[in-house]
Design an enzyme around this catalytic site. Structure first.
Site, PDB file in Angstrom:
ATOM      1  N   GLY A   1      12.291 -40.469  -6.583  1.00 55.36           N
ATOM      2  CA  GLY A   1      10.997 -40.714  -5.936  1.00 55.36           C
ATOM      3  C   GLY A   1      10.923 -39.866  -4.678  1.00 55.36           C
ATOM      4  O   GLY A   1      11.276 -40.318  -3.592  1.00 55.36           O
ATOM      5  N   THR A   2      10.521 -38.626  -4.833  1.00 52.11           N
ATOM      6  CA  THR A   2      10.631 -37.673  -3.718  1.00 52.11           C
ATOM      7  C   THR A   2       9.620 -37.911  -2.605  1.00 52.11           C
ATOM      8  O   THR A   2       9.759 -37.331  -1.535  1.00 52.11           O
ATOM      9  CB  THR A   2      10.516 -36.230  -4.241  1.00 52.11           C
ATOM     10  OG1 THR A   2       9.370 -36.117  -5.084  1.00 52.11           O
ATOM     11  CG2 THR A   2      11.762 -35.844  -5.010  1.00 52.11           C
TER      12      THR A   2
ATOM     13  N   GLY B   1      -8.341  -7.105   4.052  1.00 51.04           N
ATOM     14  CA  GLY B   1      -9.184  -7.180   5.234  1.00 51.04           C
ATOM     15  C   GLY B   1      -8.619  -7.966   6.399  1.00 51.04           C
ATOM     16  O   GLY B   1      -9.266  -8.082   7.444  1.00 51.04           O
TER      17      GLY B   1
ATOM     18  N   TYR C   1      13.587 -33.989 -16.874  1.00 48.03           N
ATOM     19  CA  TYR C   1      12.133 -33.973 -16.950  1.00 48.03           C
ATOM     20  C   TYR C   1      11.521 -34.044 -15.557  1.00 48.03           C
ATOM     21  O   TYR C   1      12.184 -34.410 -14.574  1.00 48.03           O
ATOM     22  CB  TYR C   1      11.613 -35.139 -17.811  1.00 48.03           C
ATOM     23  CG  TYR C   1      11.824 -36.509 -17.187  1.00 48.03           C
ATOM     24  CD1 TYR C   1      10.895 -37.042 -16.276  1.00 48.03           C
ATOM     25  CD2 TYR C   1      12.940 -37.281 -17.497  1.00 48.03           C
ATOM     26  CE1 TYR C   1      11.091 -38.291 -15.704  1.00 48.03           C
ATOM     27  CE2 TYR C   1      13.147 -38.518 -16.933  1.00 48.03           C
ATOM     28  CZ  TYR C   1      12.218 -39.025 -16.032  1.00 48.03           C
ATOM     29  OH  TYR C   1      12.417 -40.255 -15.450  1.00 48.03           O
TER      30      TYR C   1
ATOM     31  N   ASP D   1       9.100 -40.952  -1.084  1.00 44.11           N
ATOM     32  CA  ASP D   1       9.868 -41.753  -0.124  1.00 44.11           C
ATOM     33  C   ASP D   1      11.145 -41.038   0.311  1.00 44.11           C
ATOM     34  O   ASP D   1      11.570 -41.163   1.463  1.00 44.11           O
ATOM     35  CB  ASP D   1      10.216 -43.117  -0.723  1.00 44.11           C
ATOM     36  CG  ASP D   1       9.131 -44.152  -0.456  1.00 44.11           C
ATOM     37  OD1 ASP D   1       8.507 -44.095   0.623  1.00 44.11           O
ATOM     38  OD2 ASP D   1       8.893 -45.002  -1.324  1.00 44.11           O
TER      39      ASP D   1
ATOM     40  N   LYS E   1       0.831  -1.201   0.000  1.00 45.09           N
ATOM     41  CA  LYS E   1       0.000   0.000   0.000  1.00 45.09           C
ATOM     42  C   LYS E   1       0.869   1.255   0.000  1.00 45.09           C
ATOM     43  O   LYS E   1       0.672   2.171  -0.805  1.00 45.09           O
ATOM     44  CB  LYS E   1      -0.922  -0.016   1.209  1.00 45.09           C
ATOM     45  CG  LYS E   1      -1.993   1.060   1.191  1.00 45.09           C
ATOM     46  CD  LYS E   1      -2.981   0.825   2.341  1.00 45.09           C
ATOM     47  CE  LYS E   1      -3.791  -0.420   2.084  1.00 45.09           C
ATOM     48  NZ  LYS E   1      -4.518  -0.898   3.254  1.00 45.09           N
TER      49      LYS E   1
END
Length: 927
Positions: free
Chosen positions: A820-821, A120, A905, A823, A41
């Site tokens: 394999g994120t 708010g 990938y 585990d 602001k």
């Protein structure tokens, strides 16, 4: 607009905490680049002041002061008050008025403003500086007695509720009771109908309420008022509603809120005054038409609080007084400039005082996902997607992509109401379409009720029905499927917050009577009770009785179902444009996690460039094949196991053929069996008896085998590569099925295949070596037998920290890594992902964790393991293909991290593919 870079400097008492703005560029300290220091602001007010726009002058106390205040037991930082007094003196000198002066008082507003917009959620006080004496000076100077007493009663109300309420229990409602009593006494319908003398009576009543609750008279020293108000705004940063809003919106890393002290301008001084909120474009649909609302003879809080239903901005030029037409044109001109300057649709607040327009705020507008995508595409193409009409070209394609979020794109995939069913549904009422989409749920009347219902049952769907919402309702608004209010407009609190979340919302249903005590909603002769089901169409504003079924969005119909009609829909056009731009700029591939041909086809239609994870165990549960794996589990010797497993071979081969055909030459990573065997056997006696009968063994044998398979910690037990090491025939069967399927597809369908066989859960190179030999022996035998030229790769899943630590050794054998994120996160933290819900809320509340590490990758810990494994692996095997296939593959923040560490990938569920493509493009653009 000009920019003036002003940096916070110094330490201790020499550190700058208070920044002036107003009276042009020469007097303004700061600009829009300083949001982190003086809040959004304050930074935007300074930016507008630099440009010479009509901004009421004032000054901002920095977020650094708030951070100090929070950390030092509610003490101001050294030197802050001296700076504040100096800036106040400068403001008084420029304005020719003094704060609270009995003859000609300067009045100010005290407003919050964090670096990121939180509409708010924190506190605001207007008309500060009014006292029993200064109100007389205000009346004398303005010649408007009614406005004087109206401002004073508003100030007592806001100061009592916002500043003193947390410690005394004084609430806005306490004042409303007195206001209602006096309005009833004089038979007035609206606040604006009260006369000056009647408003003076309201002030007297309010002061008595204040004295009764606070146990002190209302403060008559303006500096005391200012000090207490600043403390209230600083304190609101750590308040429950602001903290919950930050948690819901994943806002972290901010110092605190700034405090903006701004000269008051008055929209409540008569019929040539007013206040309003406006958007440079429609925040619900994204149409290139300014939208907004205003109230005549009112102050700003009247509009955003939703207490009075305001007028549409388009009605402003039609008012009798010609000054309104002039003000409307000036406002639209300013909004036009602001949108082009910020390169983003703006949300502005304004006040008109006796015909003069003042800009109180501008900020990037909250909007629905639909509006966000449409804004970005149309601002870059320079045309309206629905009509084809030309408009200004404001953004480049790169800038357009950076303005869209994954959540925006995801909202385009959400279901909509079935058109046929909606046309036959009973309409209860119609309101303002504040947040599009379809929502169905049971009526609840309080935010707590909504949170409690969803807390008990995550599948419970509720609609929060209120007269109007307030910032305290934020938790319930988030829990609800949709929000319905009887008052308020398109810029009310409910509308703005709902749009920011992409949540269905209908406001201003004036025909709807809500009785909280009776827990009923009445429209004419129709009465609904709490718990009754209603349906909301946030695009049309219609509320229906009962549940309306949904159908696929135009994007899904066009992409997955190849509907020609859907492909002509503007929503599909904007989706396709964003996707095309994403593919143009991204540098990383996006694959999908798919276990069936239908999933693979859907993912390809969404742009997947291969399969990054095909989970073979999911195939074991279909039809009769579950009995083959159960026979395998019960077998007493190798011969018995091989006999059982041979029954699975044709099933697996057929499955893989379907997937290879669906992917049509794209790479397919197939994970060998991963879960523990106990997941394939029944645990209830009745089901065990059926298994025994079917496999012609005794129930006792089945029960004994089930007990034998029991593990105390199965996720760390006999699963993954350990199964294939114990039962090498299982690995051999799966390798044979994969390669035979590839050979068949290449020979019969003339489709090239790229199978990537992935060994799961290895912790050592030796485990991979053992199974790689079996895979290559079987694969090479099949290829030789078939005289095929099928090429395949053997790699592994990096999901155990030790595998990441020894990635250089593992890469001697592995031709690719897939992280394999799920585990990896589980084992790195020592958290069970199935049980983390029992303590995660406390961890986030106490800031032990910034967010759920299973939703967003922990870059400093788990991410470090990924980055290290990639580097070590490629040191051994240059060009090593690396990807990610956990749930993080569809999370935008995690995708950007994957790009940063050099993965080839990411892989995610089919419907997350467009989101991953966008995130990958954004990472490439950001560099």
């Amino acid at each position: 607009m000009a920019k003036q870079q002003v940096k916070s400097s110094g330490t201790g008492s020499k550190k700058k905490y208070v920044y002036f703005y107003g009276f042009g560029r020469k007097n303004t300290e700061g600009d829009r680049t300083m949001k982190a220091i003086i809040g959004g602001k304050g930074a935007n007010l300074a930016e507008m002041a630099n440009a010479g726009l009509p901004v009421p002058p004032g000054f901002s106390i920095s977020t650094e002061a708030c951070a100090y205040y929070s950390k030092h037991n509610a003490k101001y930082p050294p030197g802050m008050m001296d700076q504040l007094k100096a800036q106040l003196k400068k403001l008084e000198s420029k304005m020719g008025k003094k704060l609270g002066d009995p003859k000609d008082p300067l009045l100010v507003s005290v407003r919050s403003g964090a670096a990121m917009s939180m509409p708010g959620m924190m506190d605001t006080v207007l008309n500060l500086g009014l006292t029993d004496k200064s109100v007389q000076g205000f009346i004398k100077q303005t010649g408007n007695e009614r406005a004087g007493w109206d401002c004073y009663r508003r100030f007592i109300d806001m100061f009592g509720d916002v500043v003193m309420g947390p410690t005394s229990g004084l609430e806005h409602h306490d004042f409303e009771v007195e206001l209602a009593r006096i309005k009833k006494k004089y038979k007035t319908a609206e606040d604006t109908d009260l006369t000056a003398s009647q408003l003076k009576e309201v002030v007297d009543a309010y002061k008595k309420v204040y004295q009764r609750k606070v146990k002190k008279p209302f403060p008559q020293d303006p500096m005391t008022q200012l000090d207490l108000s600043i403390r209230a705004v600083f304190g609101s940063w750590d308040g429950e509603r602001a903290a919950k809003y930050r948690q819901i919106n994943k806002i972290t890393g901010l110092l605190g809120t700034a405090v903006n002290i701004c000269t008051m301008v008055f929209g409540n001084m008569g019929d040539d005054c007013g206040t309003g909120v406006a958007f440079t474009r429609d925040g619900a649909t994204g149409e290139d038409i300014p939208m907004g609302e205003y109230l005549i003879n009112a102050q700003g809080e009247d509009v955003v609080a939703g207490i009075r239903t305001p007028k549409d901005l388009n009605d402003m030029p039609k008012e009798k007084d010609p000054m309104w037409k002039k003000s409307h044109k000036e406002l639209c001109d300013i909004m036009h400039k602001l949108e082009r300057h910020y390169k983003h649709p703006q949300d502005v607040e304004f006040t008109i005082q006796q015909g003069k327009l003042w800009m109180l705020q501008t900020r990037n507008a909250k909007r629905t996902g639909l509006a966000g995508v449409r804004w970005a595409v149309e601002m870059a193409l320079g045309k309206n997607l629905a009509s084809g009409k030309a408009q200004d070209k404001i953004l480049t394609p790169k800038e357009a992509l950076m303005n869209v979020t994954g959540n925006d794109l995801e909202q385009l995939l959400f279901p909509i109401f079935d058109i046929a069913a909606e046309s036959k549904a009973a309409v209860l009422a119609t309101g303002l379409p504040a947040g599009p989409g379809a929502a169905v749920g049971k009526i609840v009347f309080t935010a707590d009720e909504a949170e409690a219902a969803v807390g008990k049952n995550k599948n419970e769907k509720v609609i929060l029905v209120r007269h109007e919402t307030s910032p305290e309702d934020v938790g319930g608004m988030w829990a609800a499927q949709g929000i319905l209010t009887s008052t308020g407009g398109m810029t009310s609190h409910a509308a703005v917050v709902a749009r920011g979340w992409g949540k269905c919302c209908i406001c201003g249903v004036s025909s709807m009577d809500i009785d909280y005590k009776k827990r009923t909603v009445t429209v004419g002769k129709k009465v609904l009770k709490g718990g009754d089901v209603i349906s909301l169409n946030g695009s049309t504003g219609k509320i229906y009785i009962g549940e309306i079924p949904t159908e696929a969005s135009p994007v899904v119909s066009a992409v997955v179902k190849n509907s020609k009609t859907a492909k002509r829909h503007p929503i599909y056009k904007m989706y396709k444009q964003i996707s095309d731009w994403s593919d143009q700029y991204r540098k990383i591939n996006v694959r999908t996690n798919a276990d069936t041909p239908s999933d693979a086809i859907a993912a390809r239609s969404f742009g997947a460039e291969g399969i990054g994870l095909c989970r073979t165990e999911h195939m074991f549960f279909e039809g009769d094949r579950i009995w083959a794996i159960r026979e395998f589990i019960l077998a007493d010797d190798l011969k018995g196991r091989e006999k059982a497993i041979s029954k699975l071979l044709p099933y697996q081969r057929k499955d893989f053929e379907g997937i290879f055909k669906a992917m049509n030459g794209l790479p397919v990573t197939i994970r060998l069996l991963d879960p523990p065997l106990h997941e394939f056997v029944p645990h209830e006696k009745k089901d065990q008896a059926e298994m025994a009968k079917r496999l012609k063994v005794s129930p006792a044998k089945v029960a004994a085998r089930v007990r034998q398979l029991h593990e105390f910690n199965p996720m760390l037990g006999h699963r993954g590569c350990r199964l294939s090491i114990t039962y090498p025939e299982l690995c051999a069967m799966q390798a044979r099925a994969i390669i035979e399927a590839a050979c068949n597809v290449e020979k019969k369908a003339h489709i090239s295949t790229l199978p990537e066989i992935m060994v799961p859960l290895i912790g050592t190179k030796a485990e991979l070596d053992y199974l790689e030999k079996i895979i290559r022996r079987v694969a090479d035998e099949v290829i030789a037998e078939r005289k095929s030229k099928v090429k395949y790769m053997v790699g592994t899943m990096i999901e155990i920290p030790r595998a990441a630590l020894t990635a250089d050794e593992v890469a001697e054998t592995a031709e690719f890594f897939s992280f394999g994120t799920n585990d990896l996160t589980q084992m790195a933290f020592g958290f069970s992902r199935d049980d983390i819900g029992g303590f995660l809320p406390e961890y986030i509340d106490e800031k032990i964790l910034p967010e759920d590490p299973f939703q967003h990758i922990d870059t400093s810990g788990v991410g470090q393991l990924v980055e290290m494994a990639v580097k070590k692996g490629r040191d051994t095997r240059p060009g090593l293909k690396c990807g990610i296939c956990g749930e993080h593959g569809g999370d935008p923040a995690s995708v950007k991290f994957c790009c940063k560490v050099g993965l080839n990938y990411v892989s995610c569920s089919p419907y997350r593919v467009p989101i991953a493509r966008l995130a990958a493009a954004q990472a490439a653009i950001k560099g």
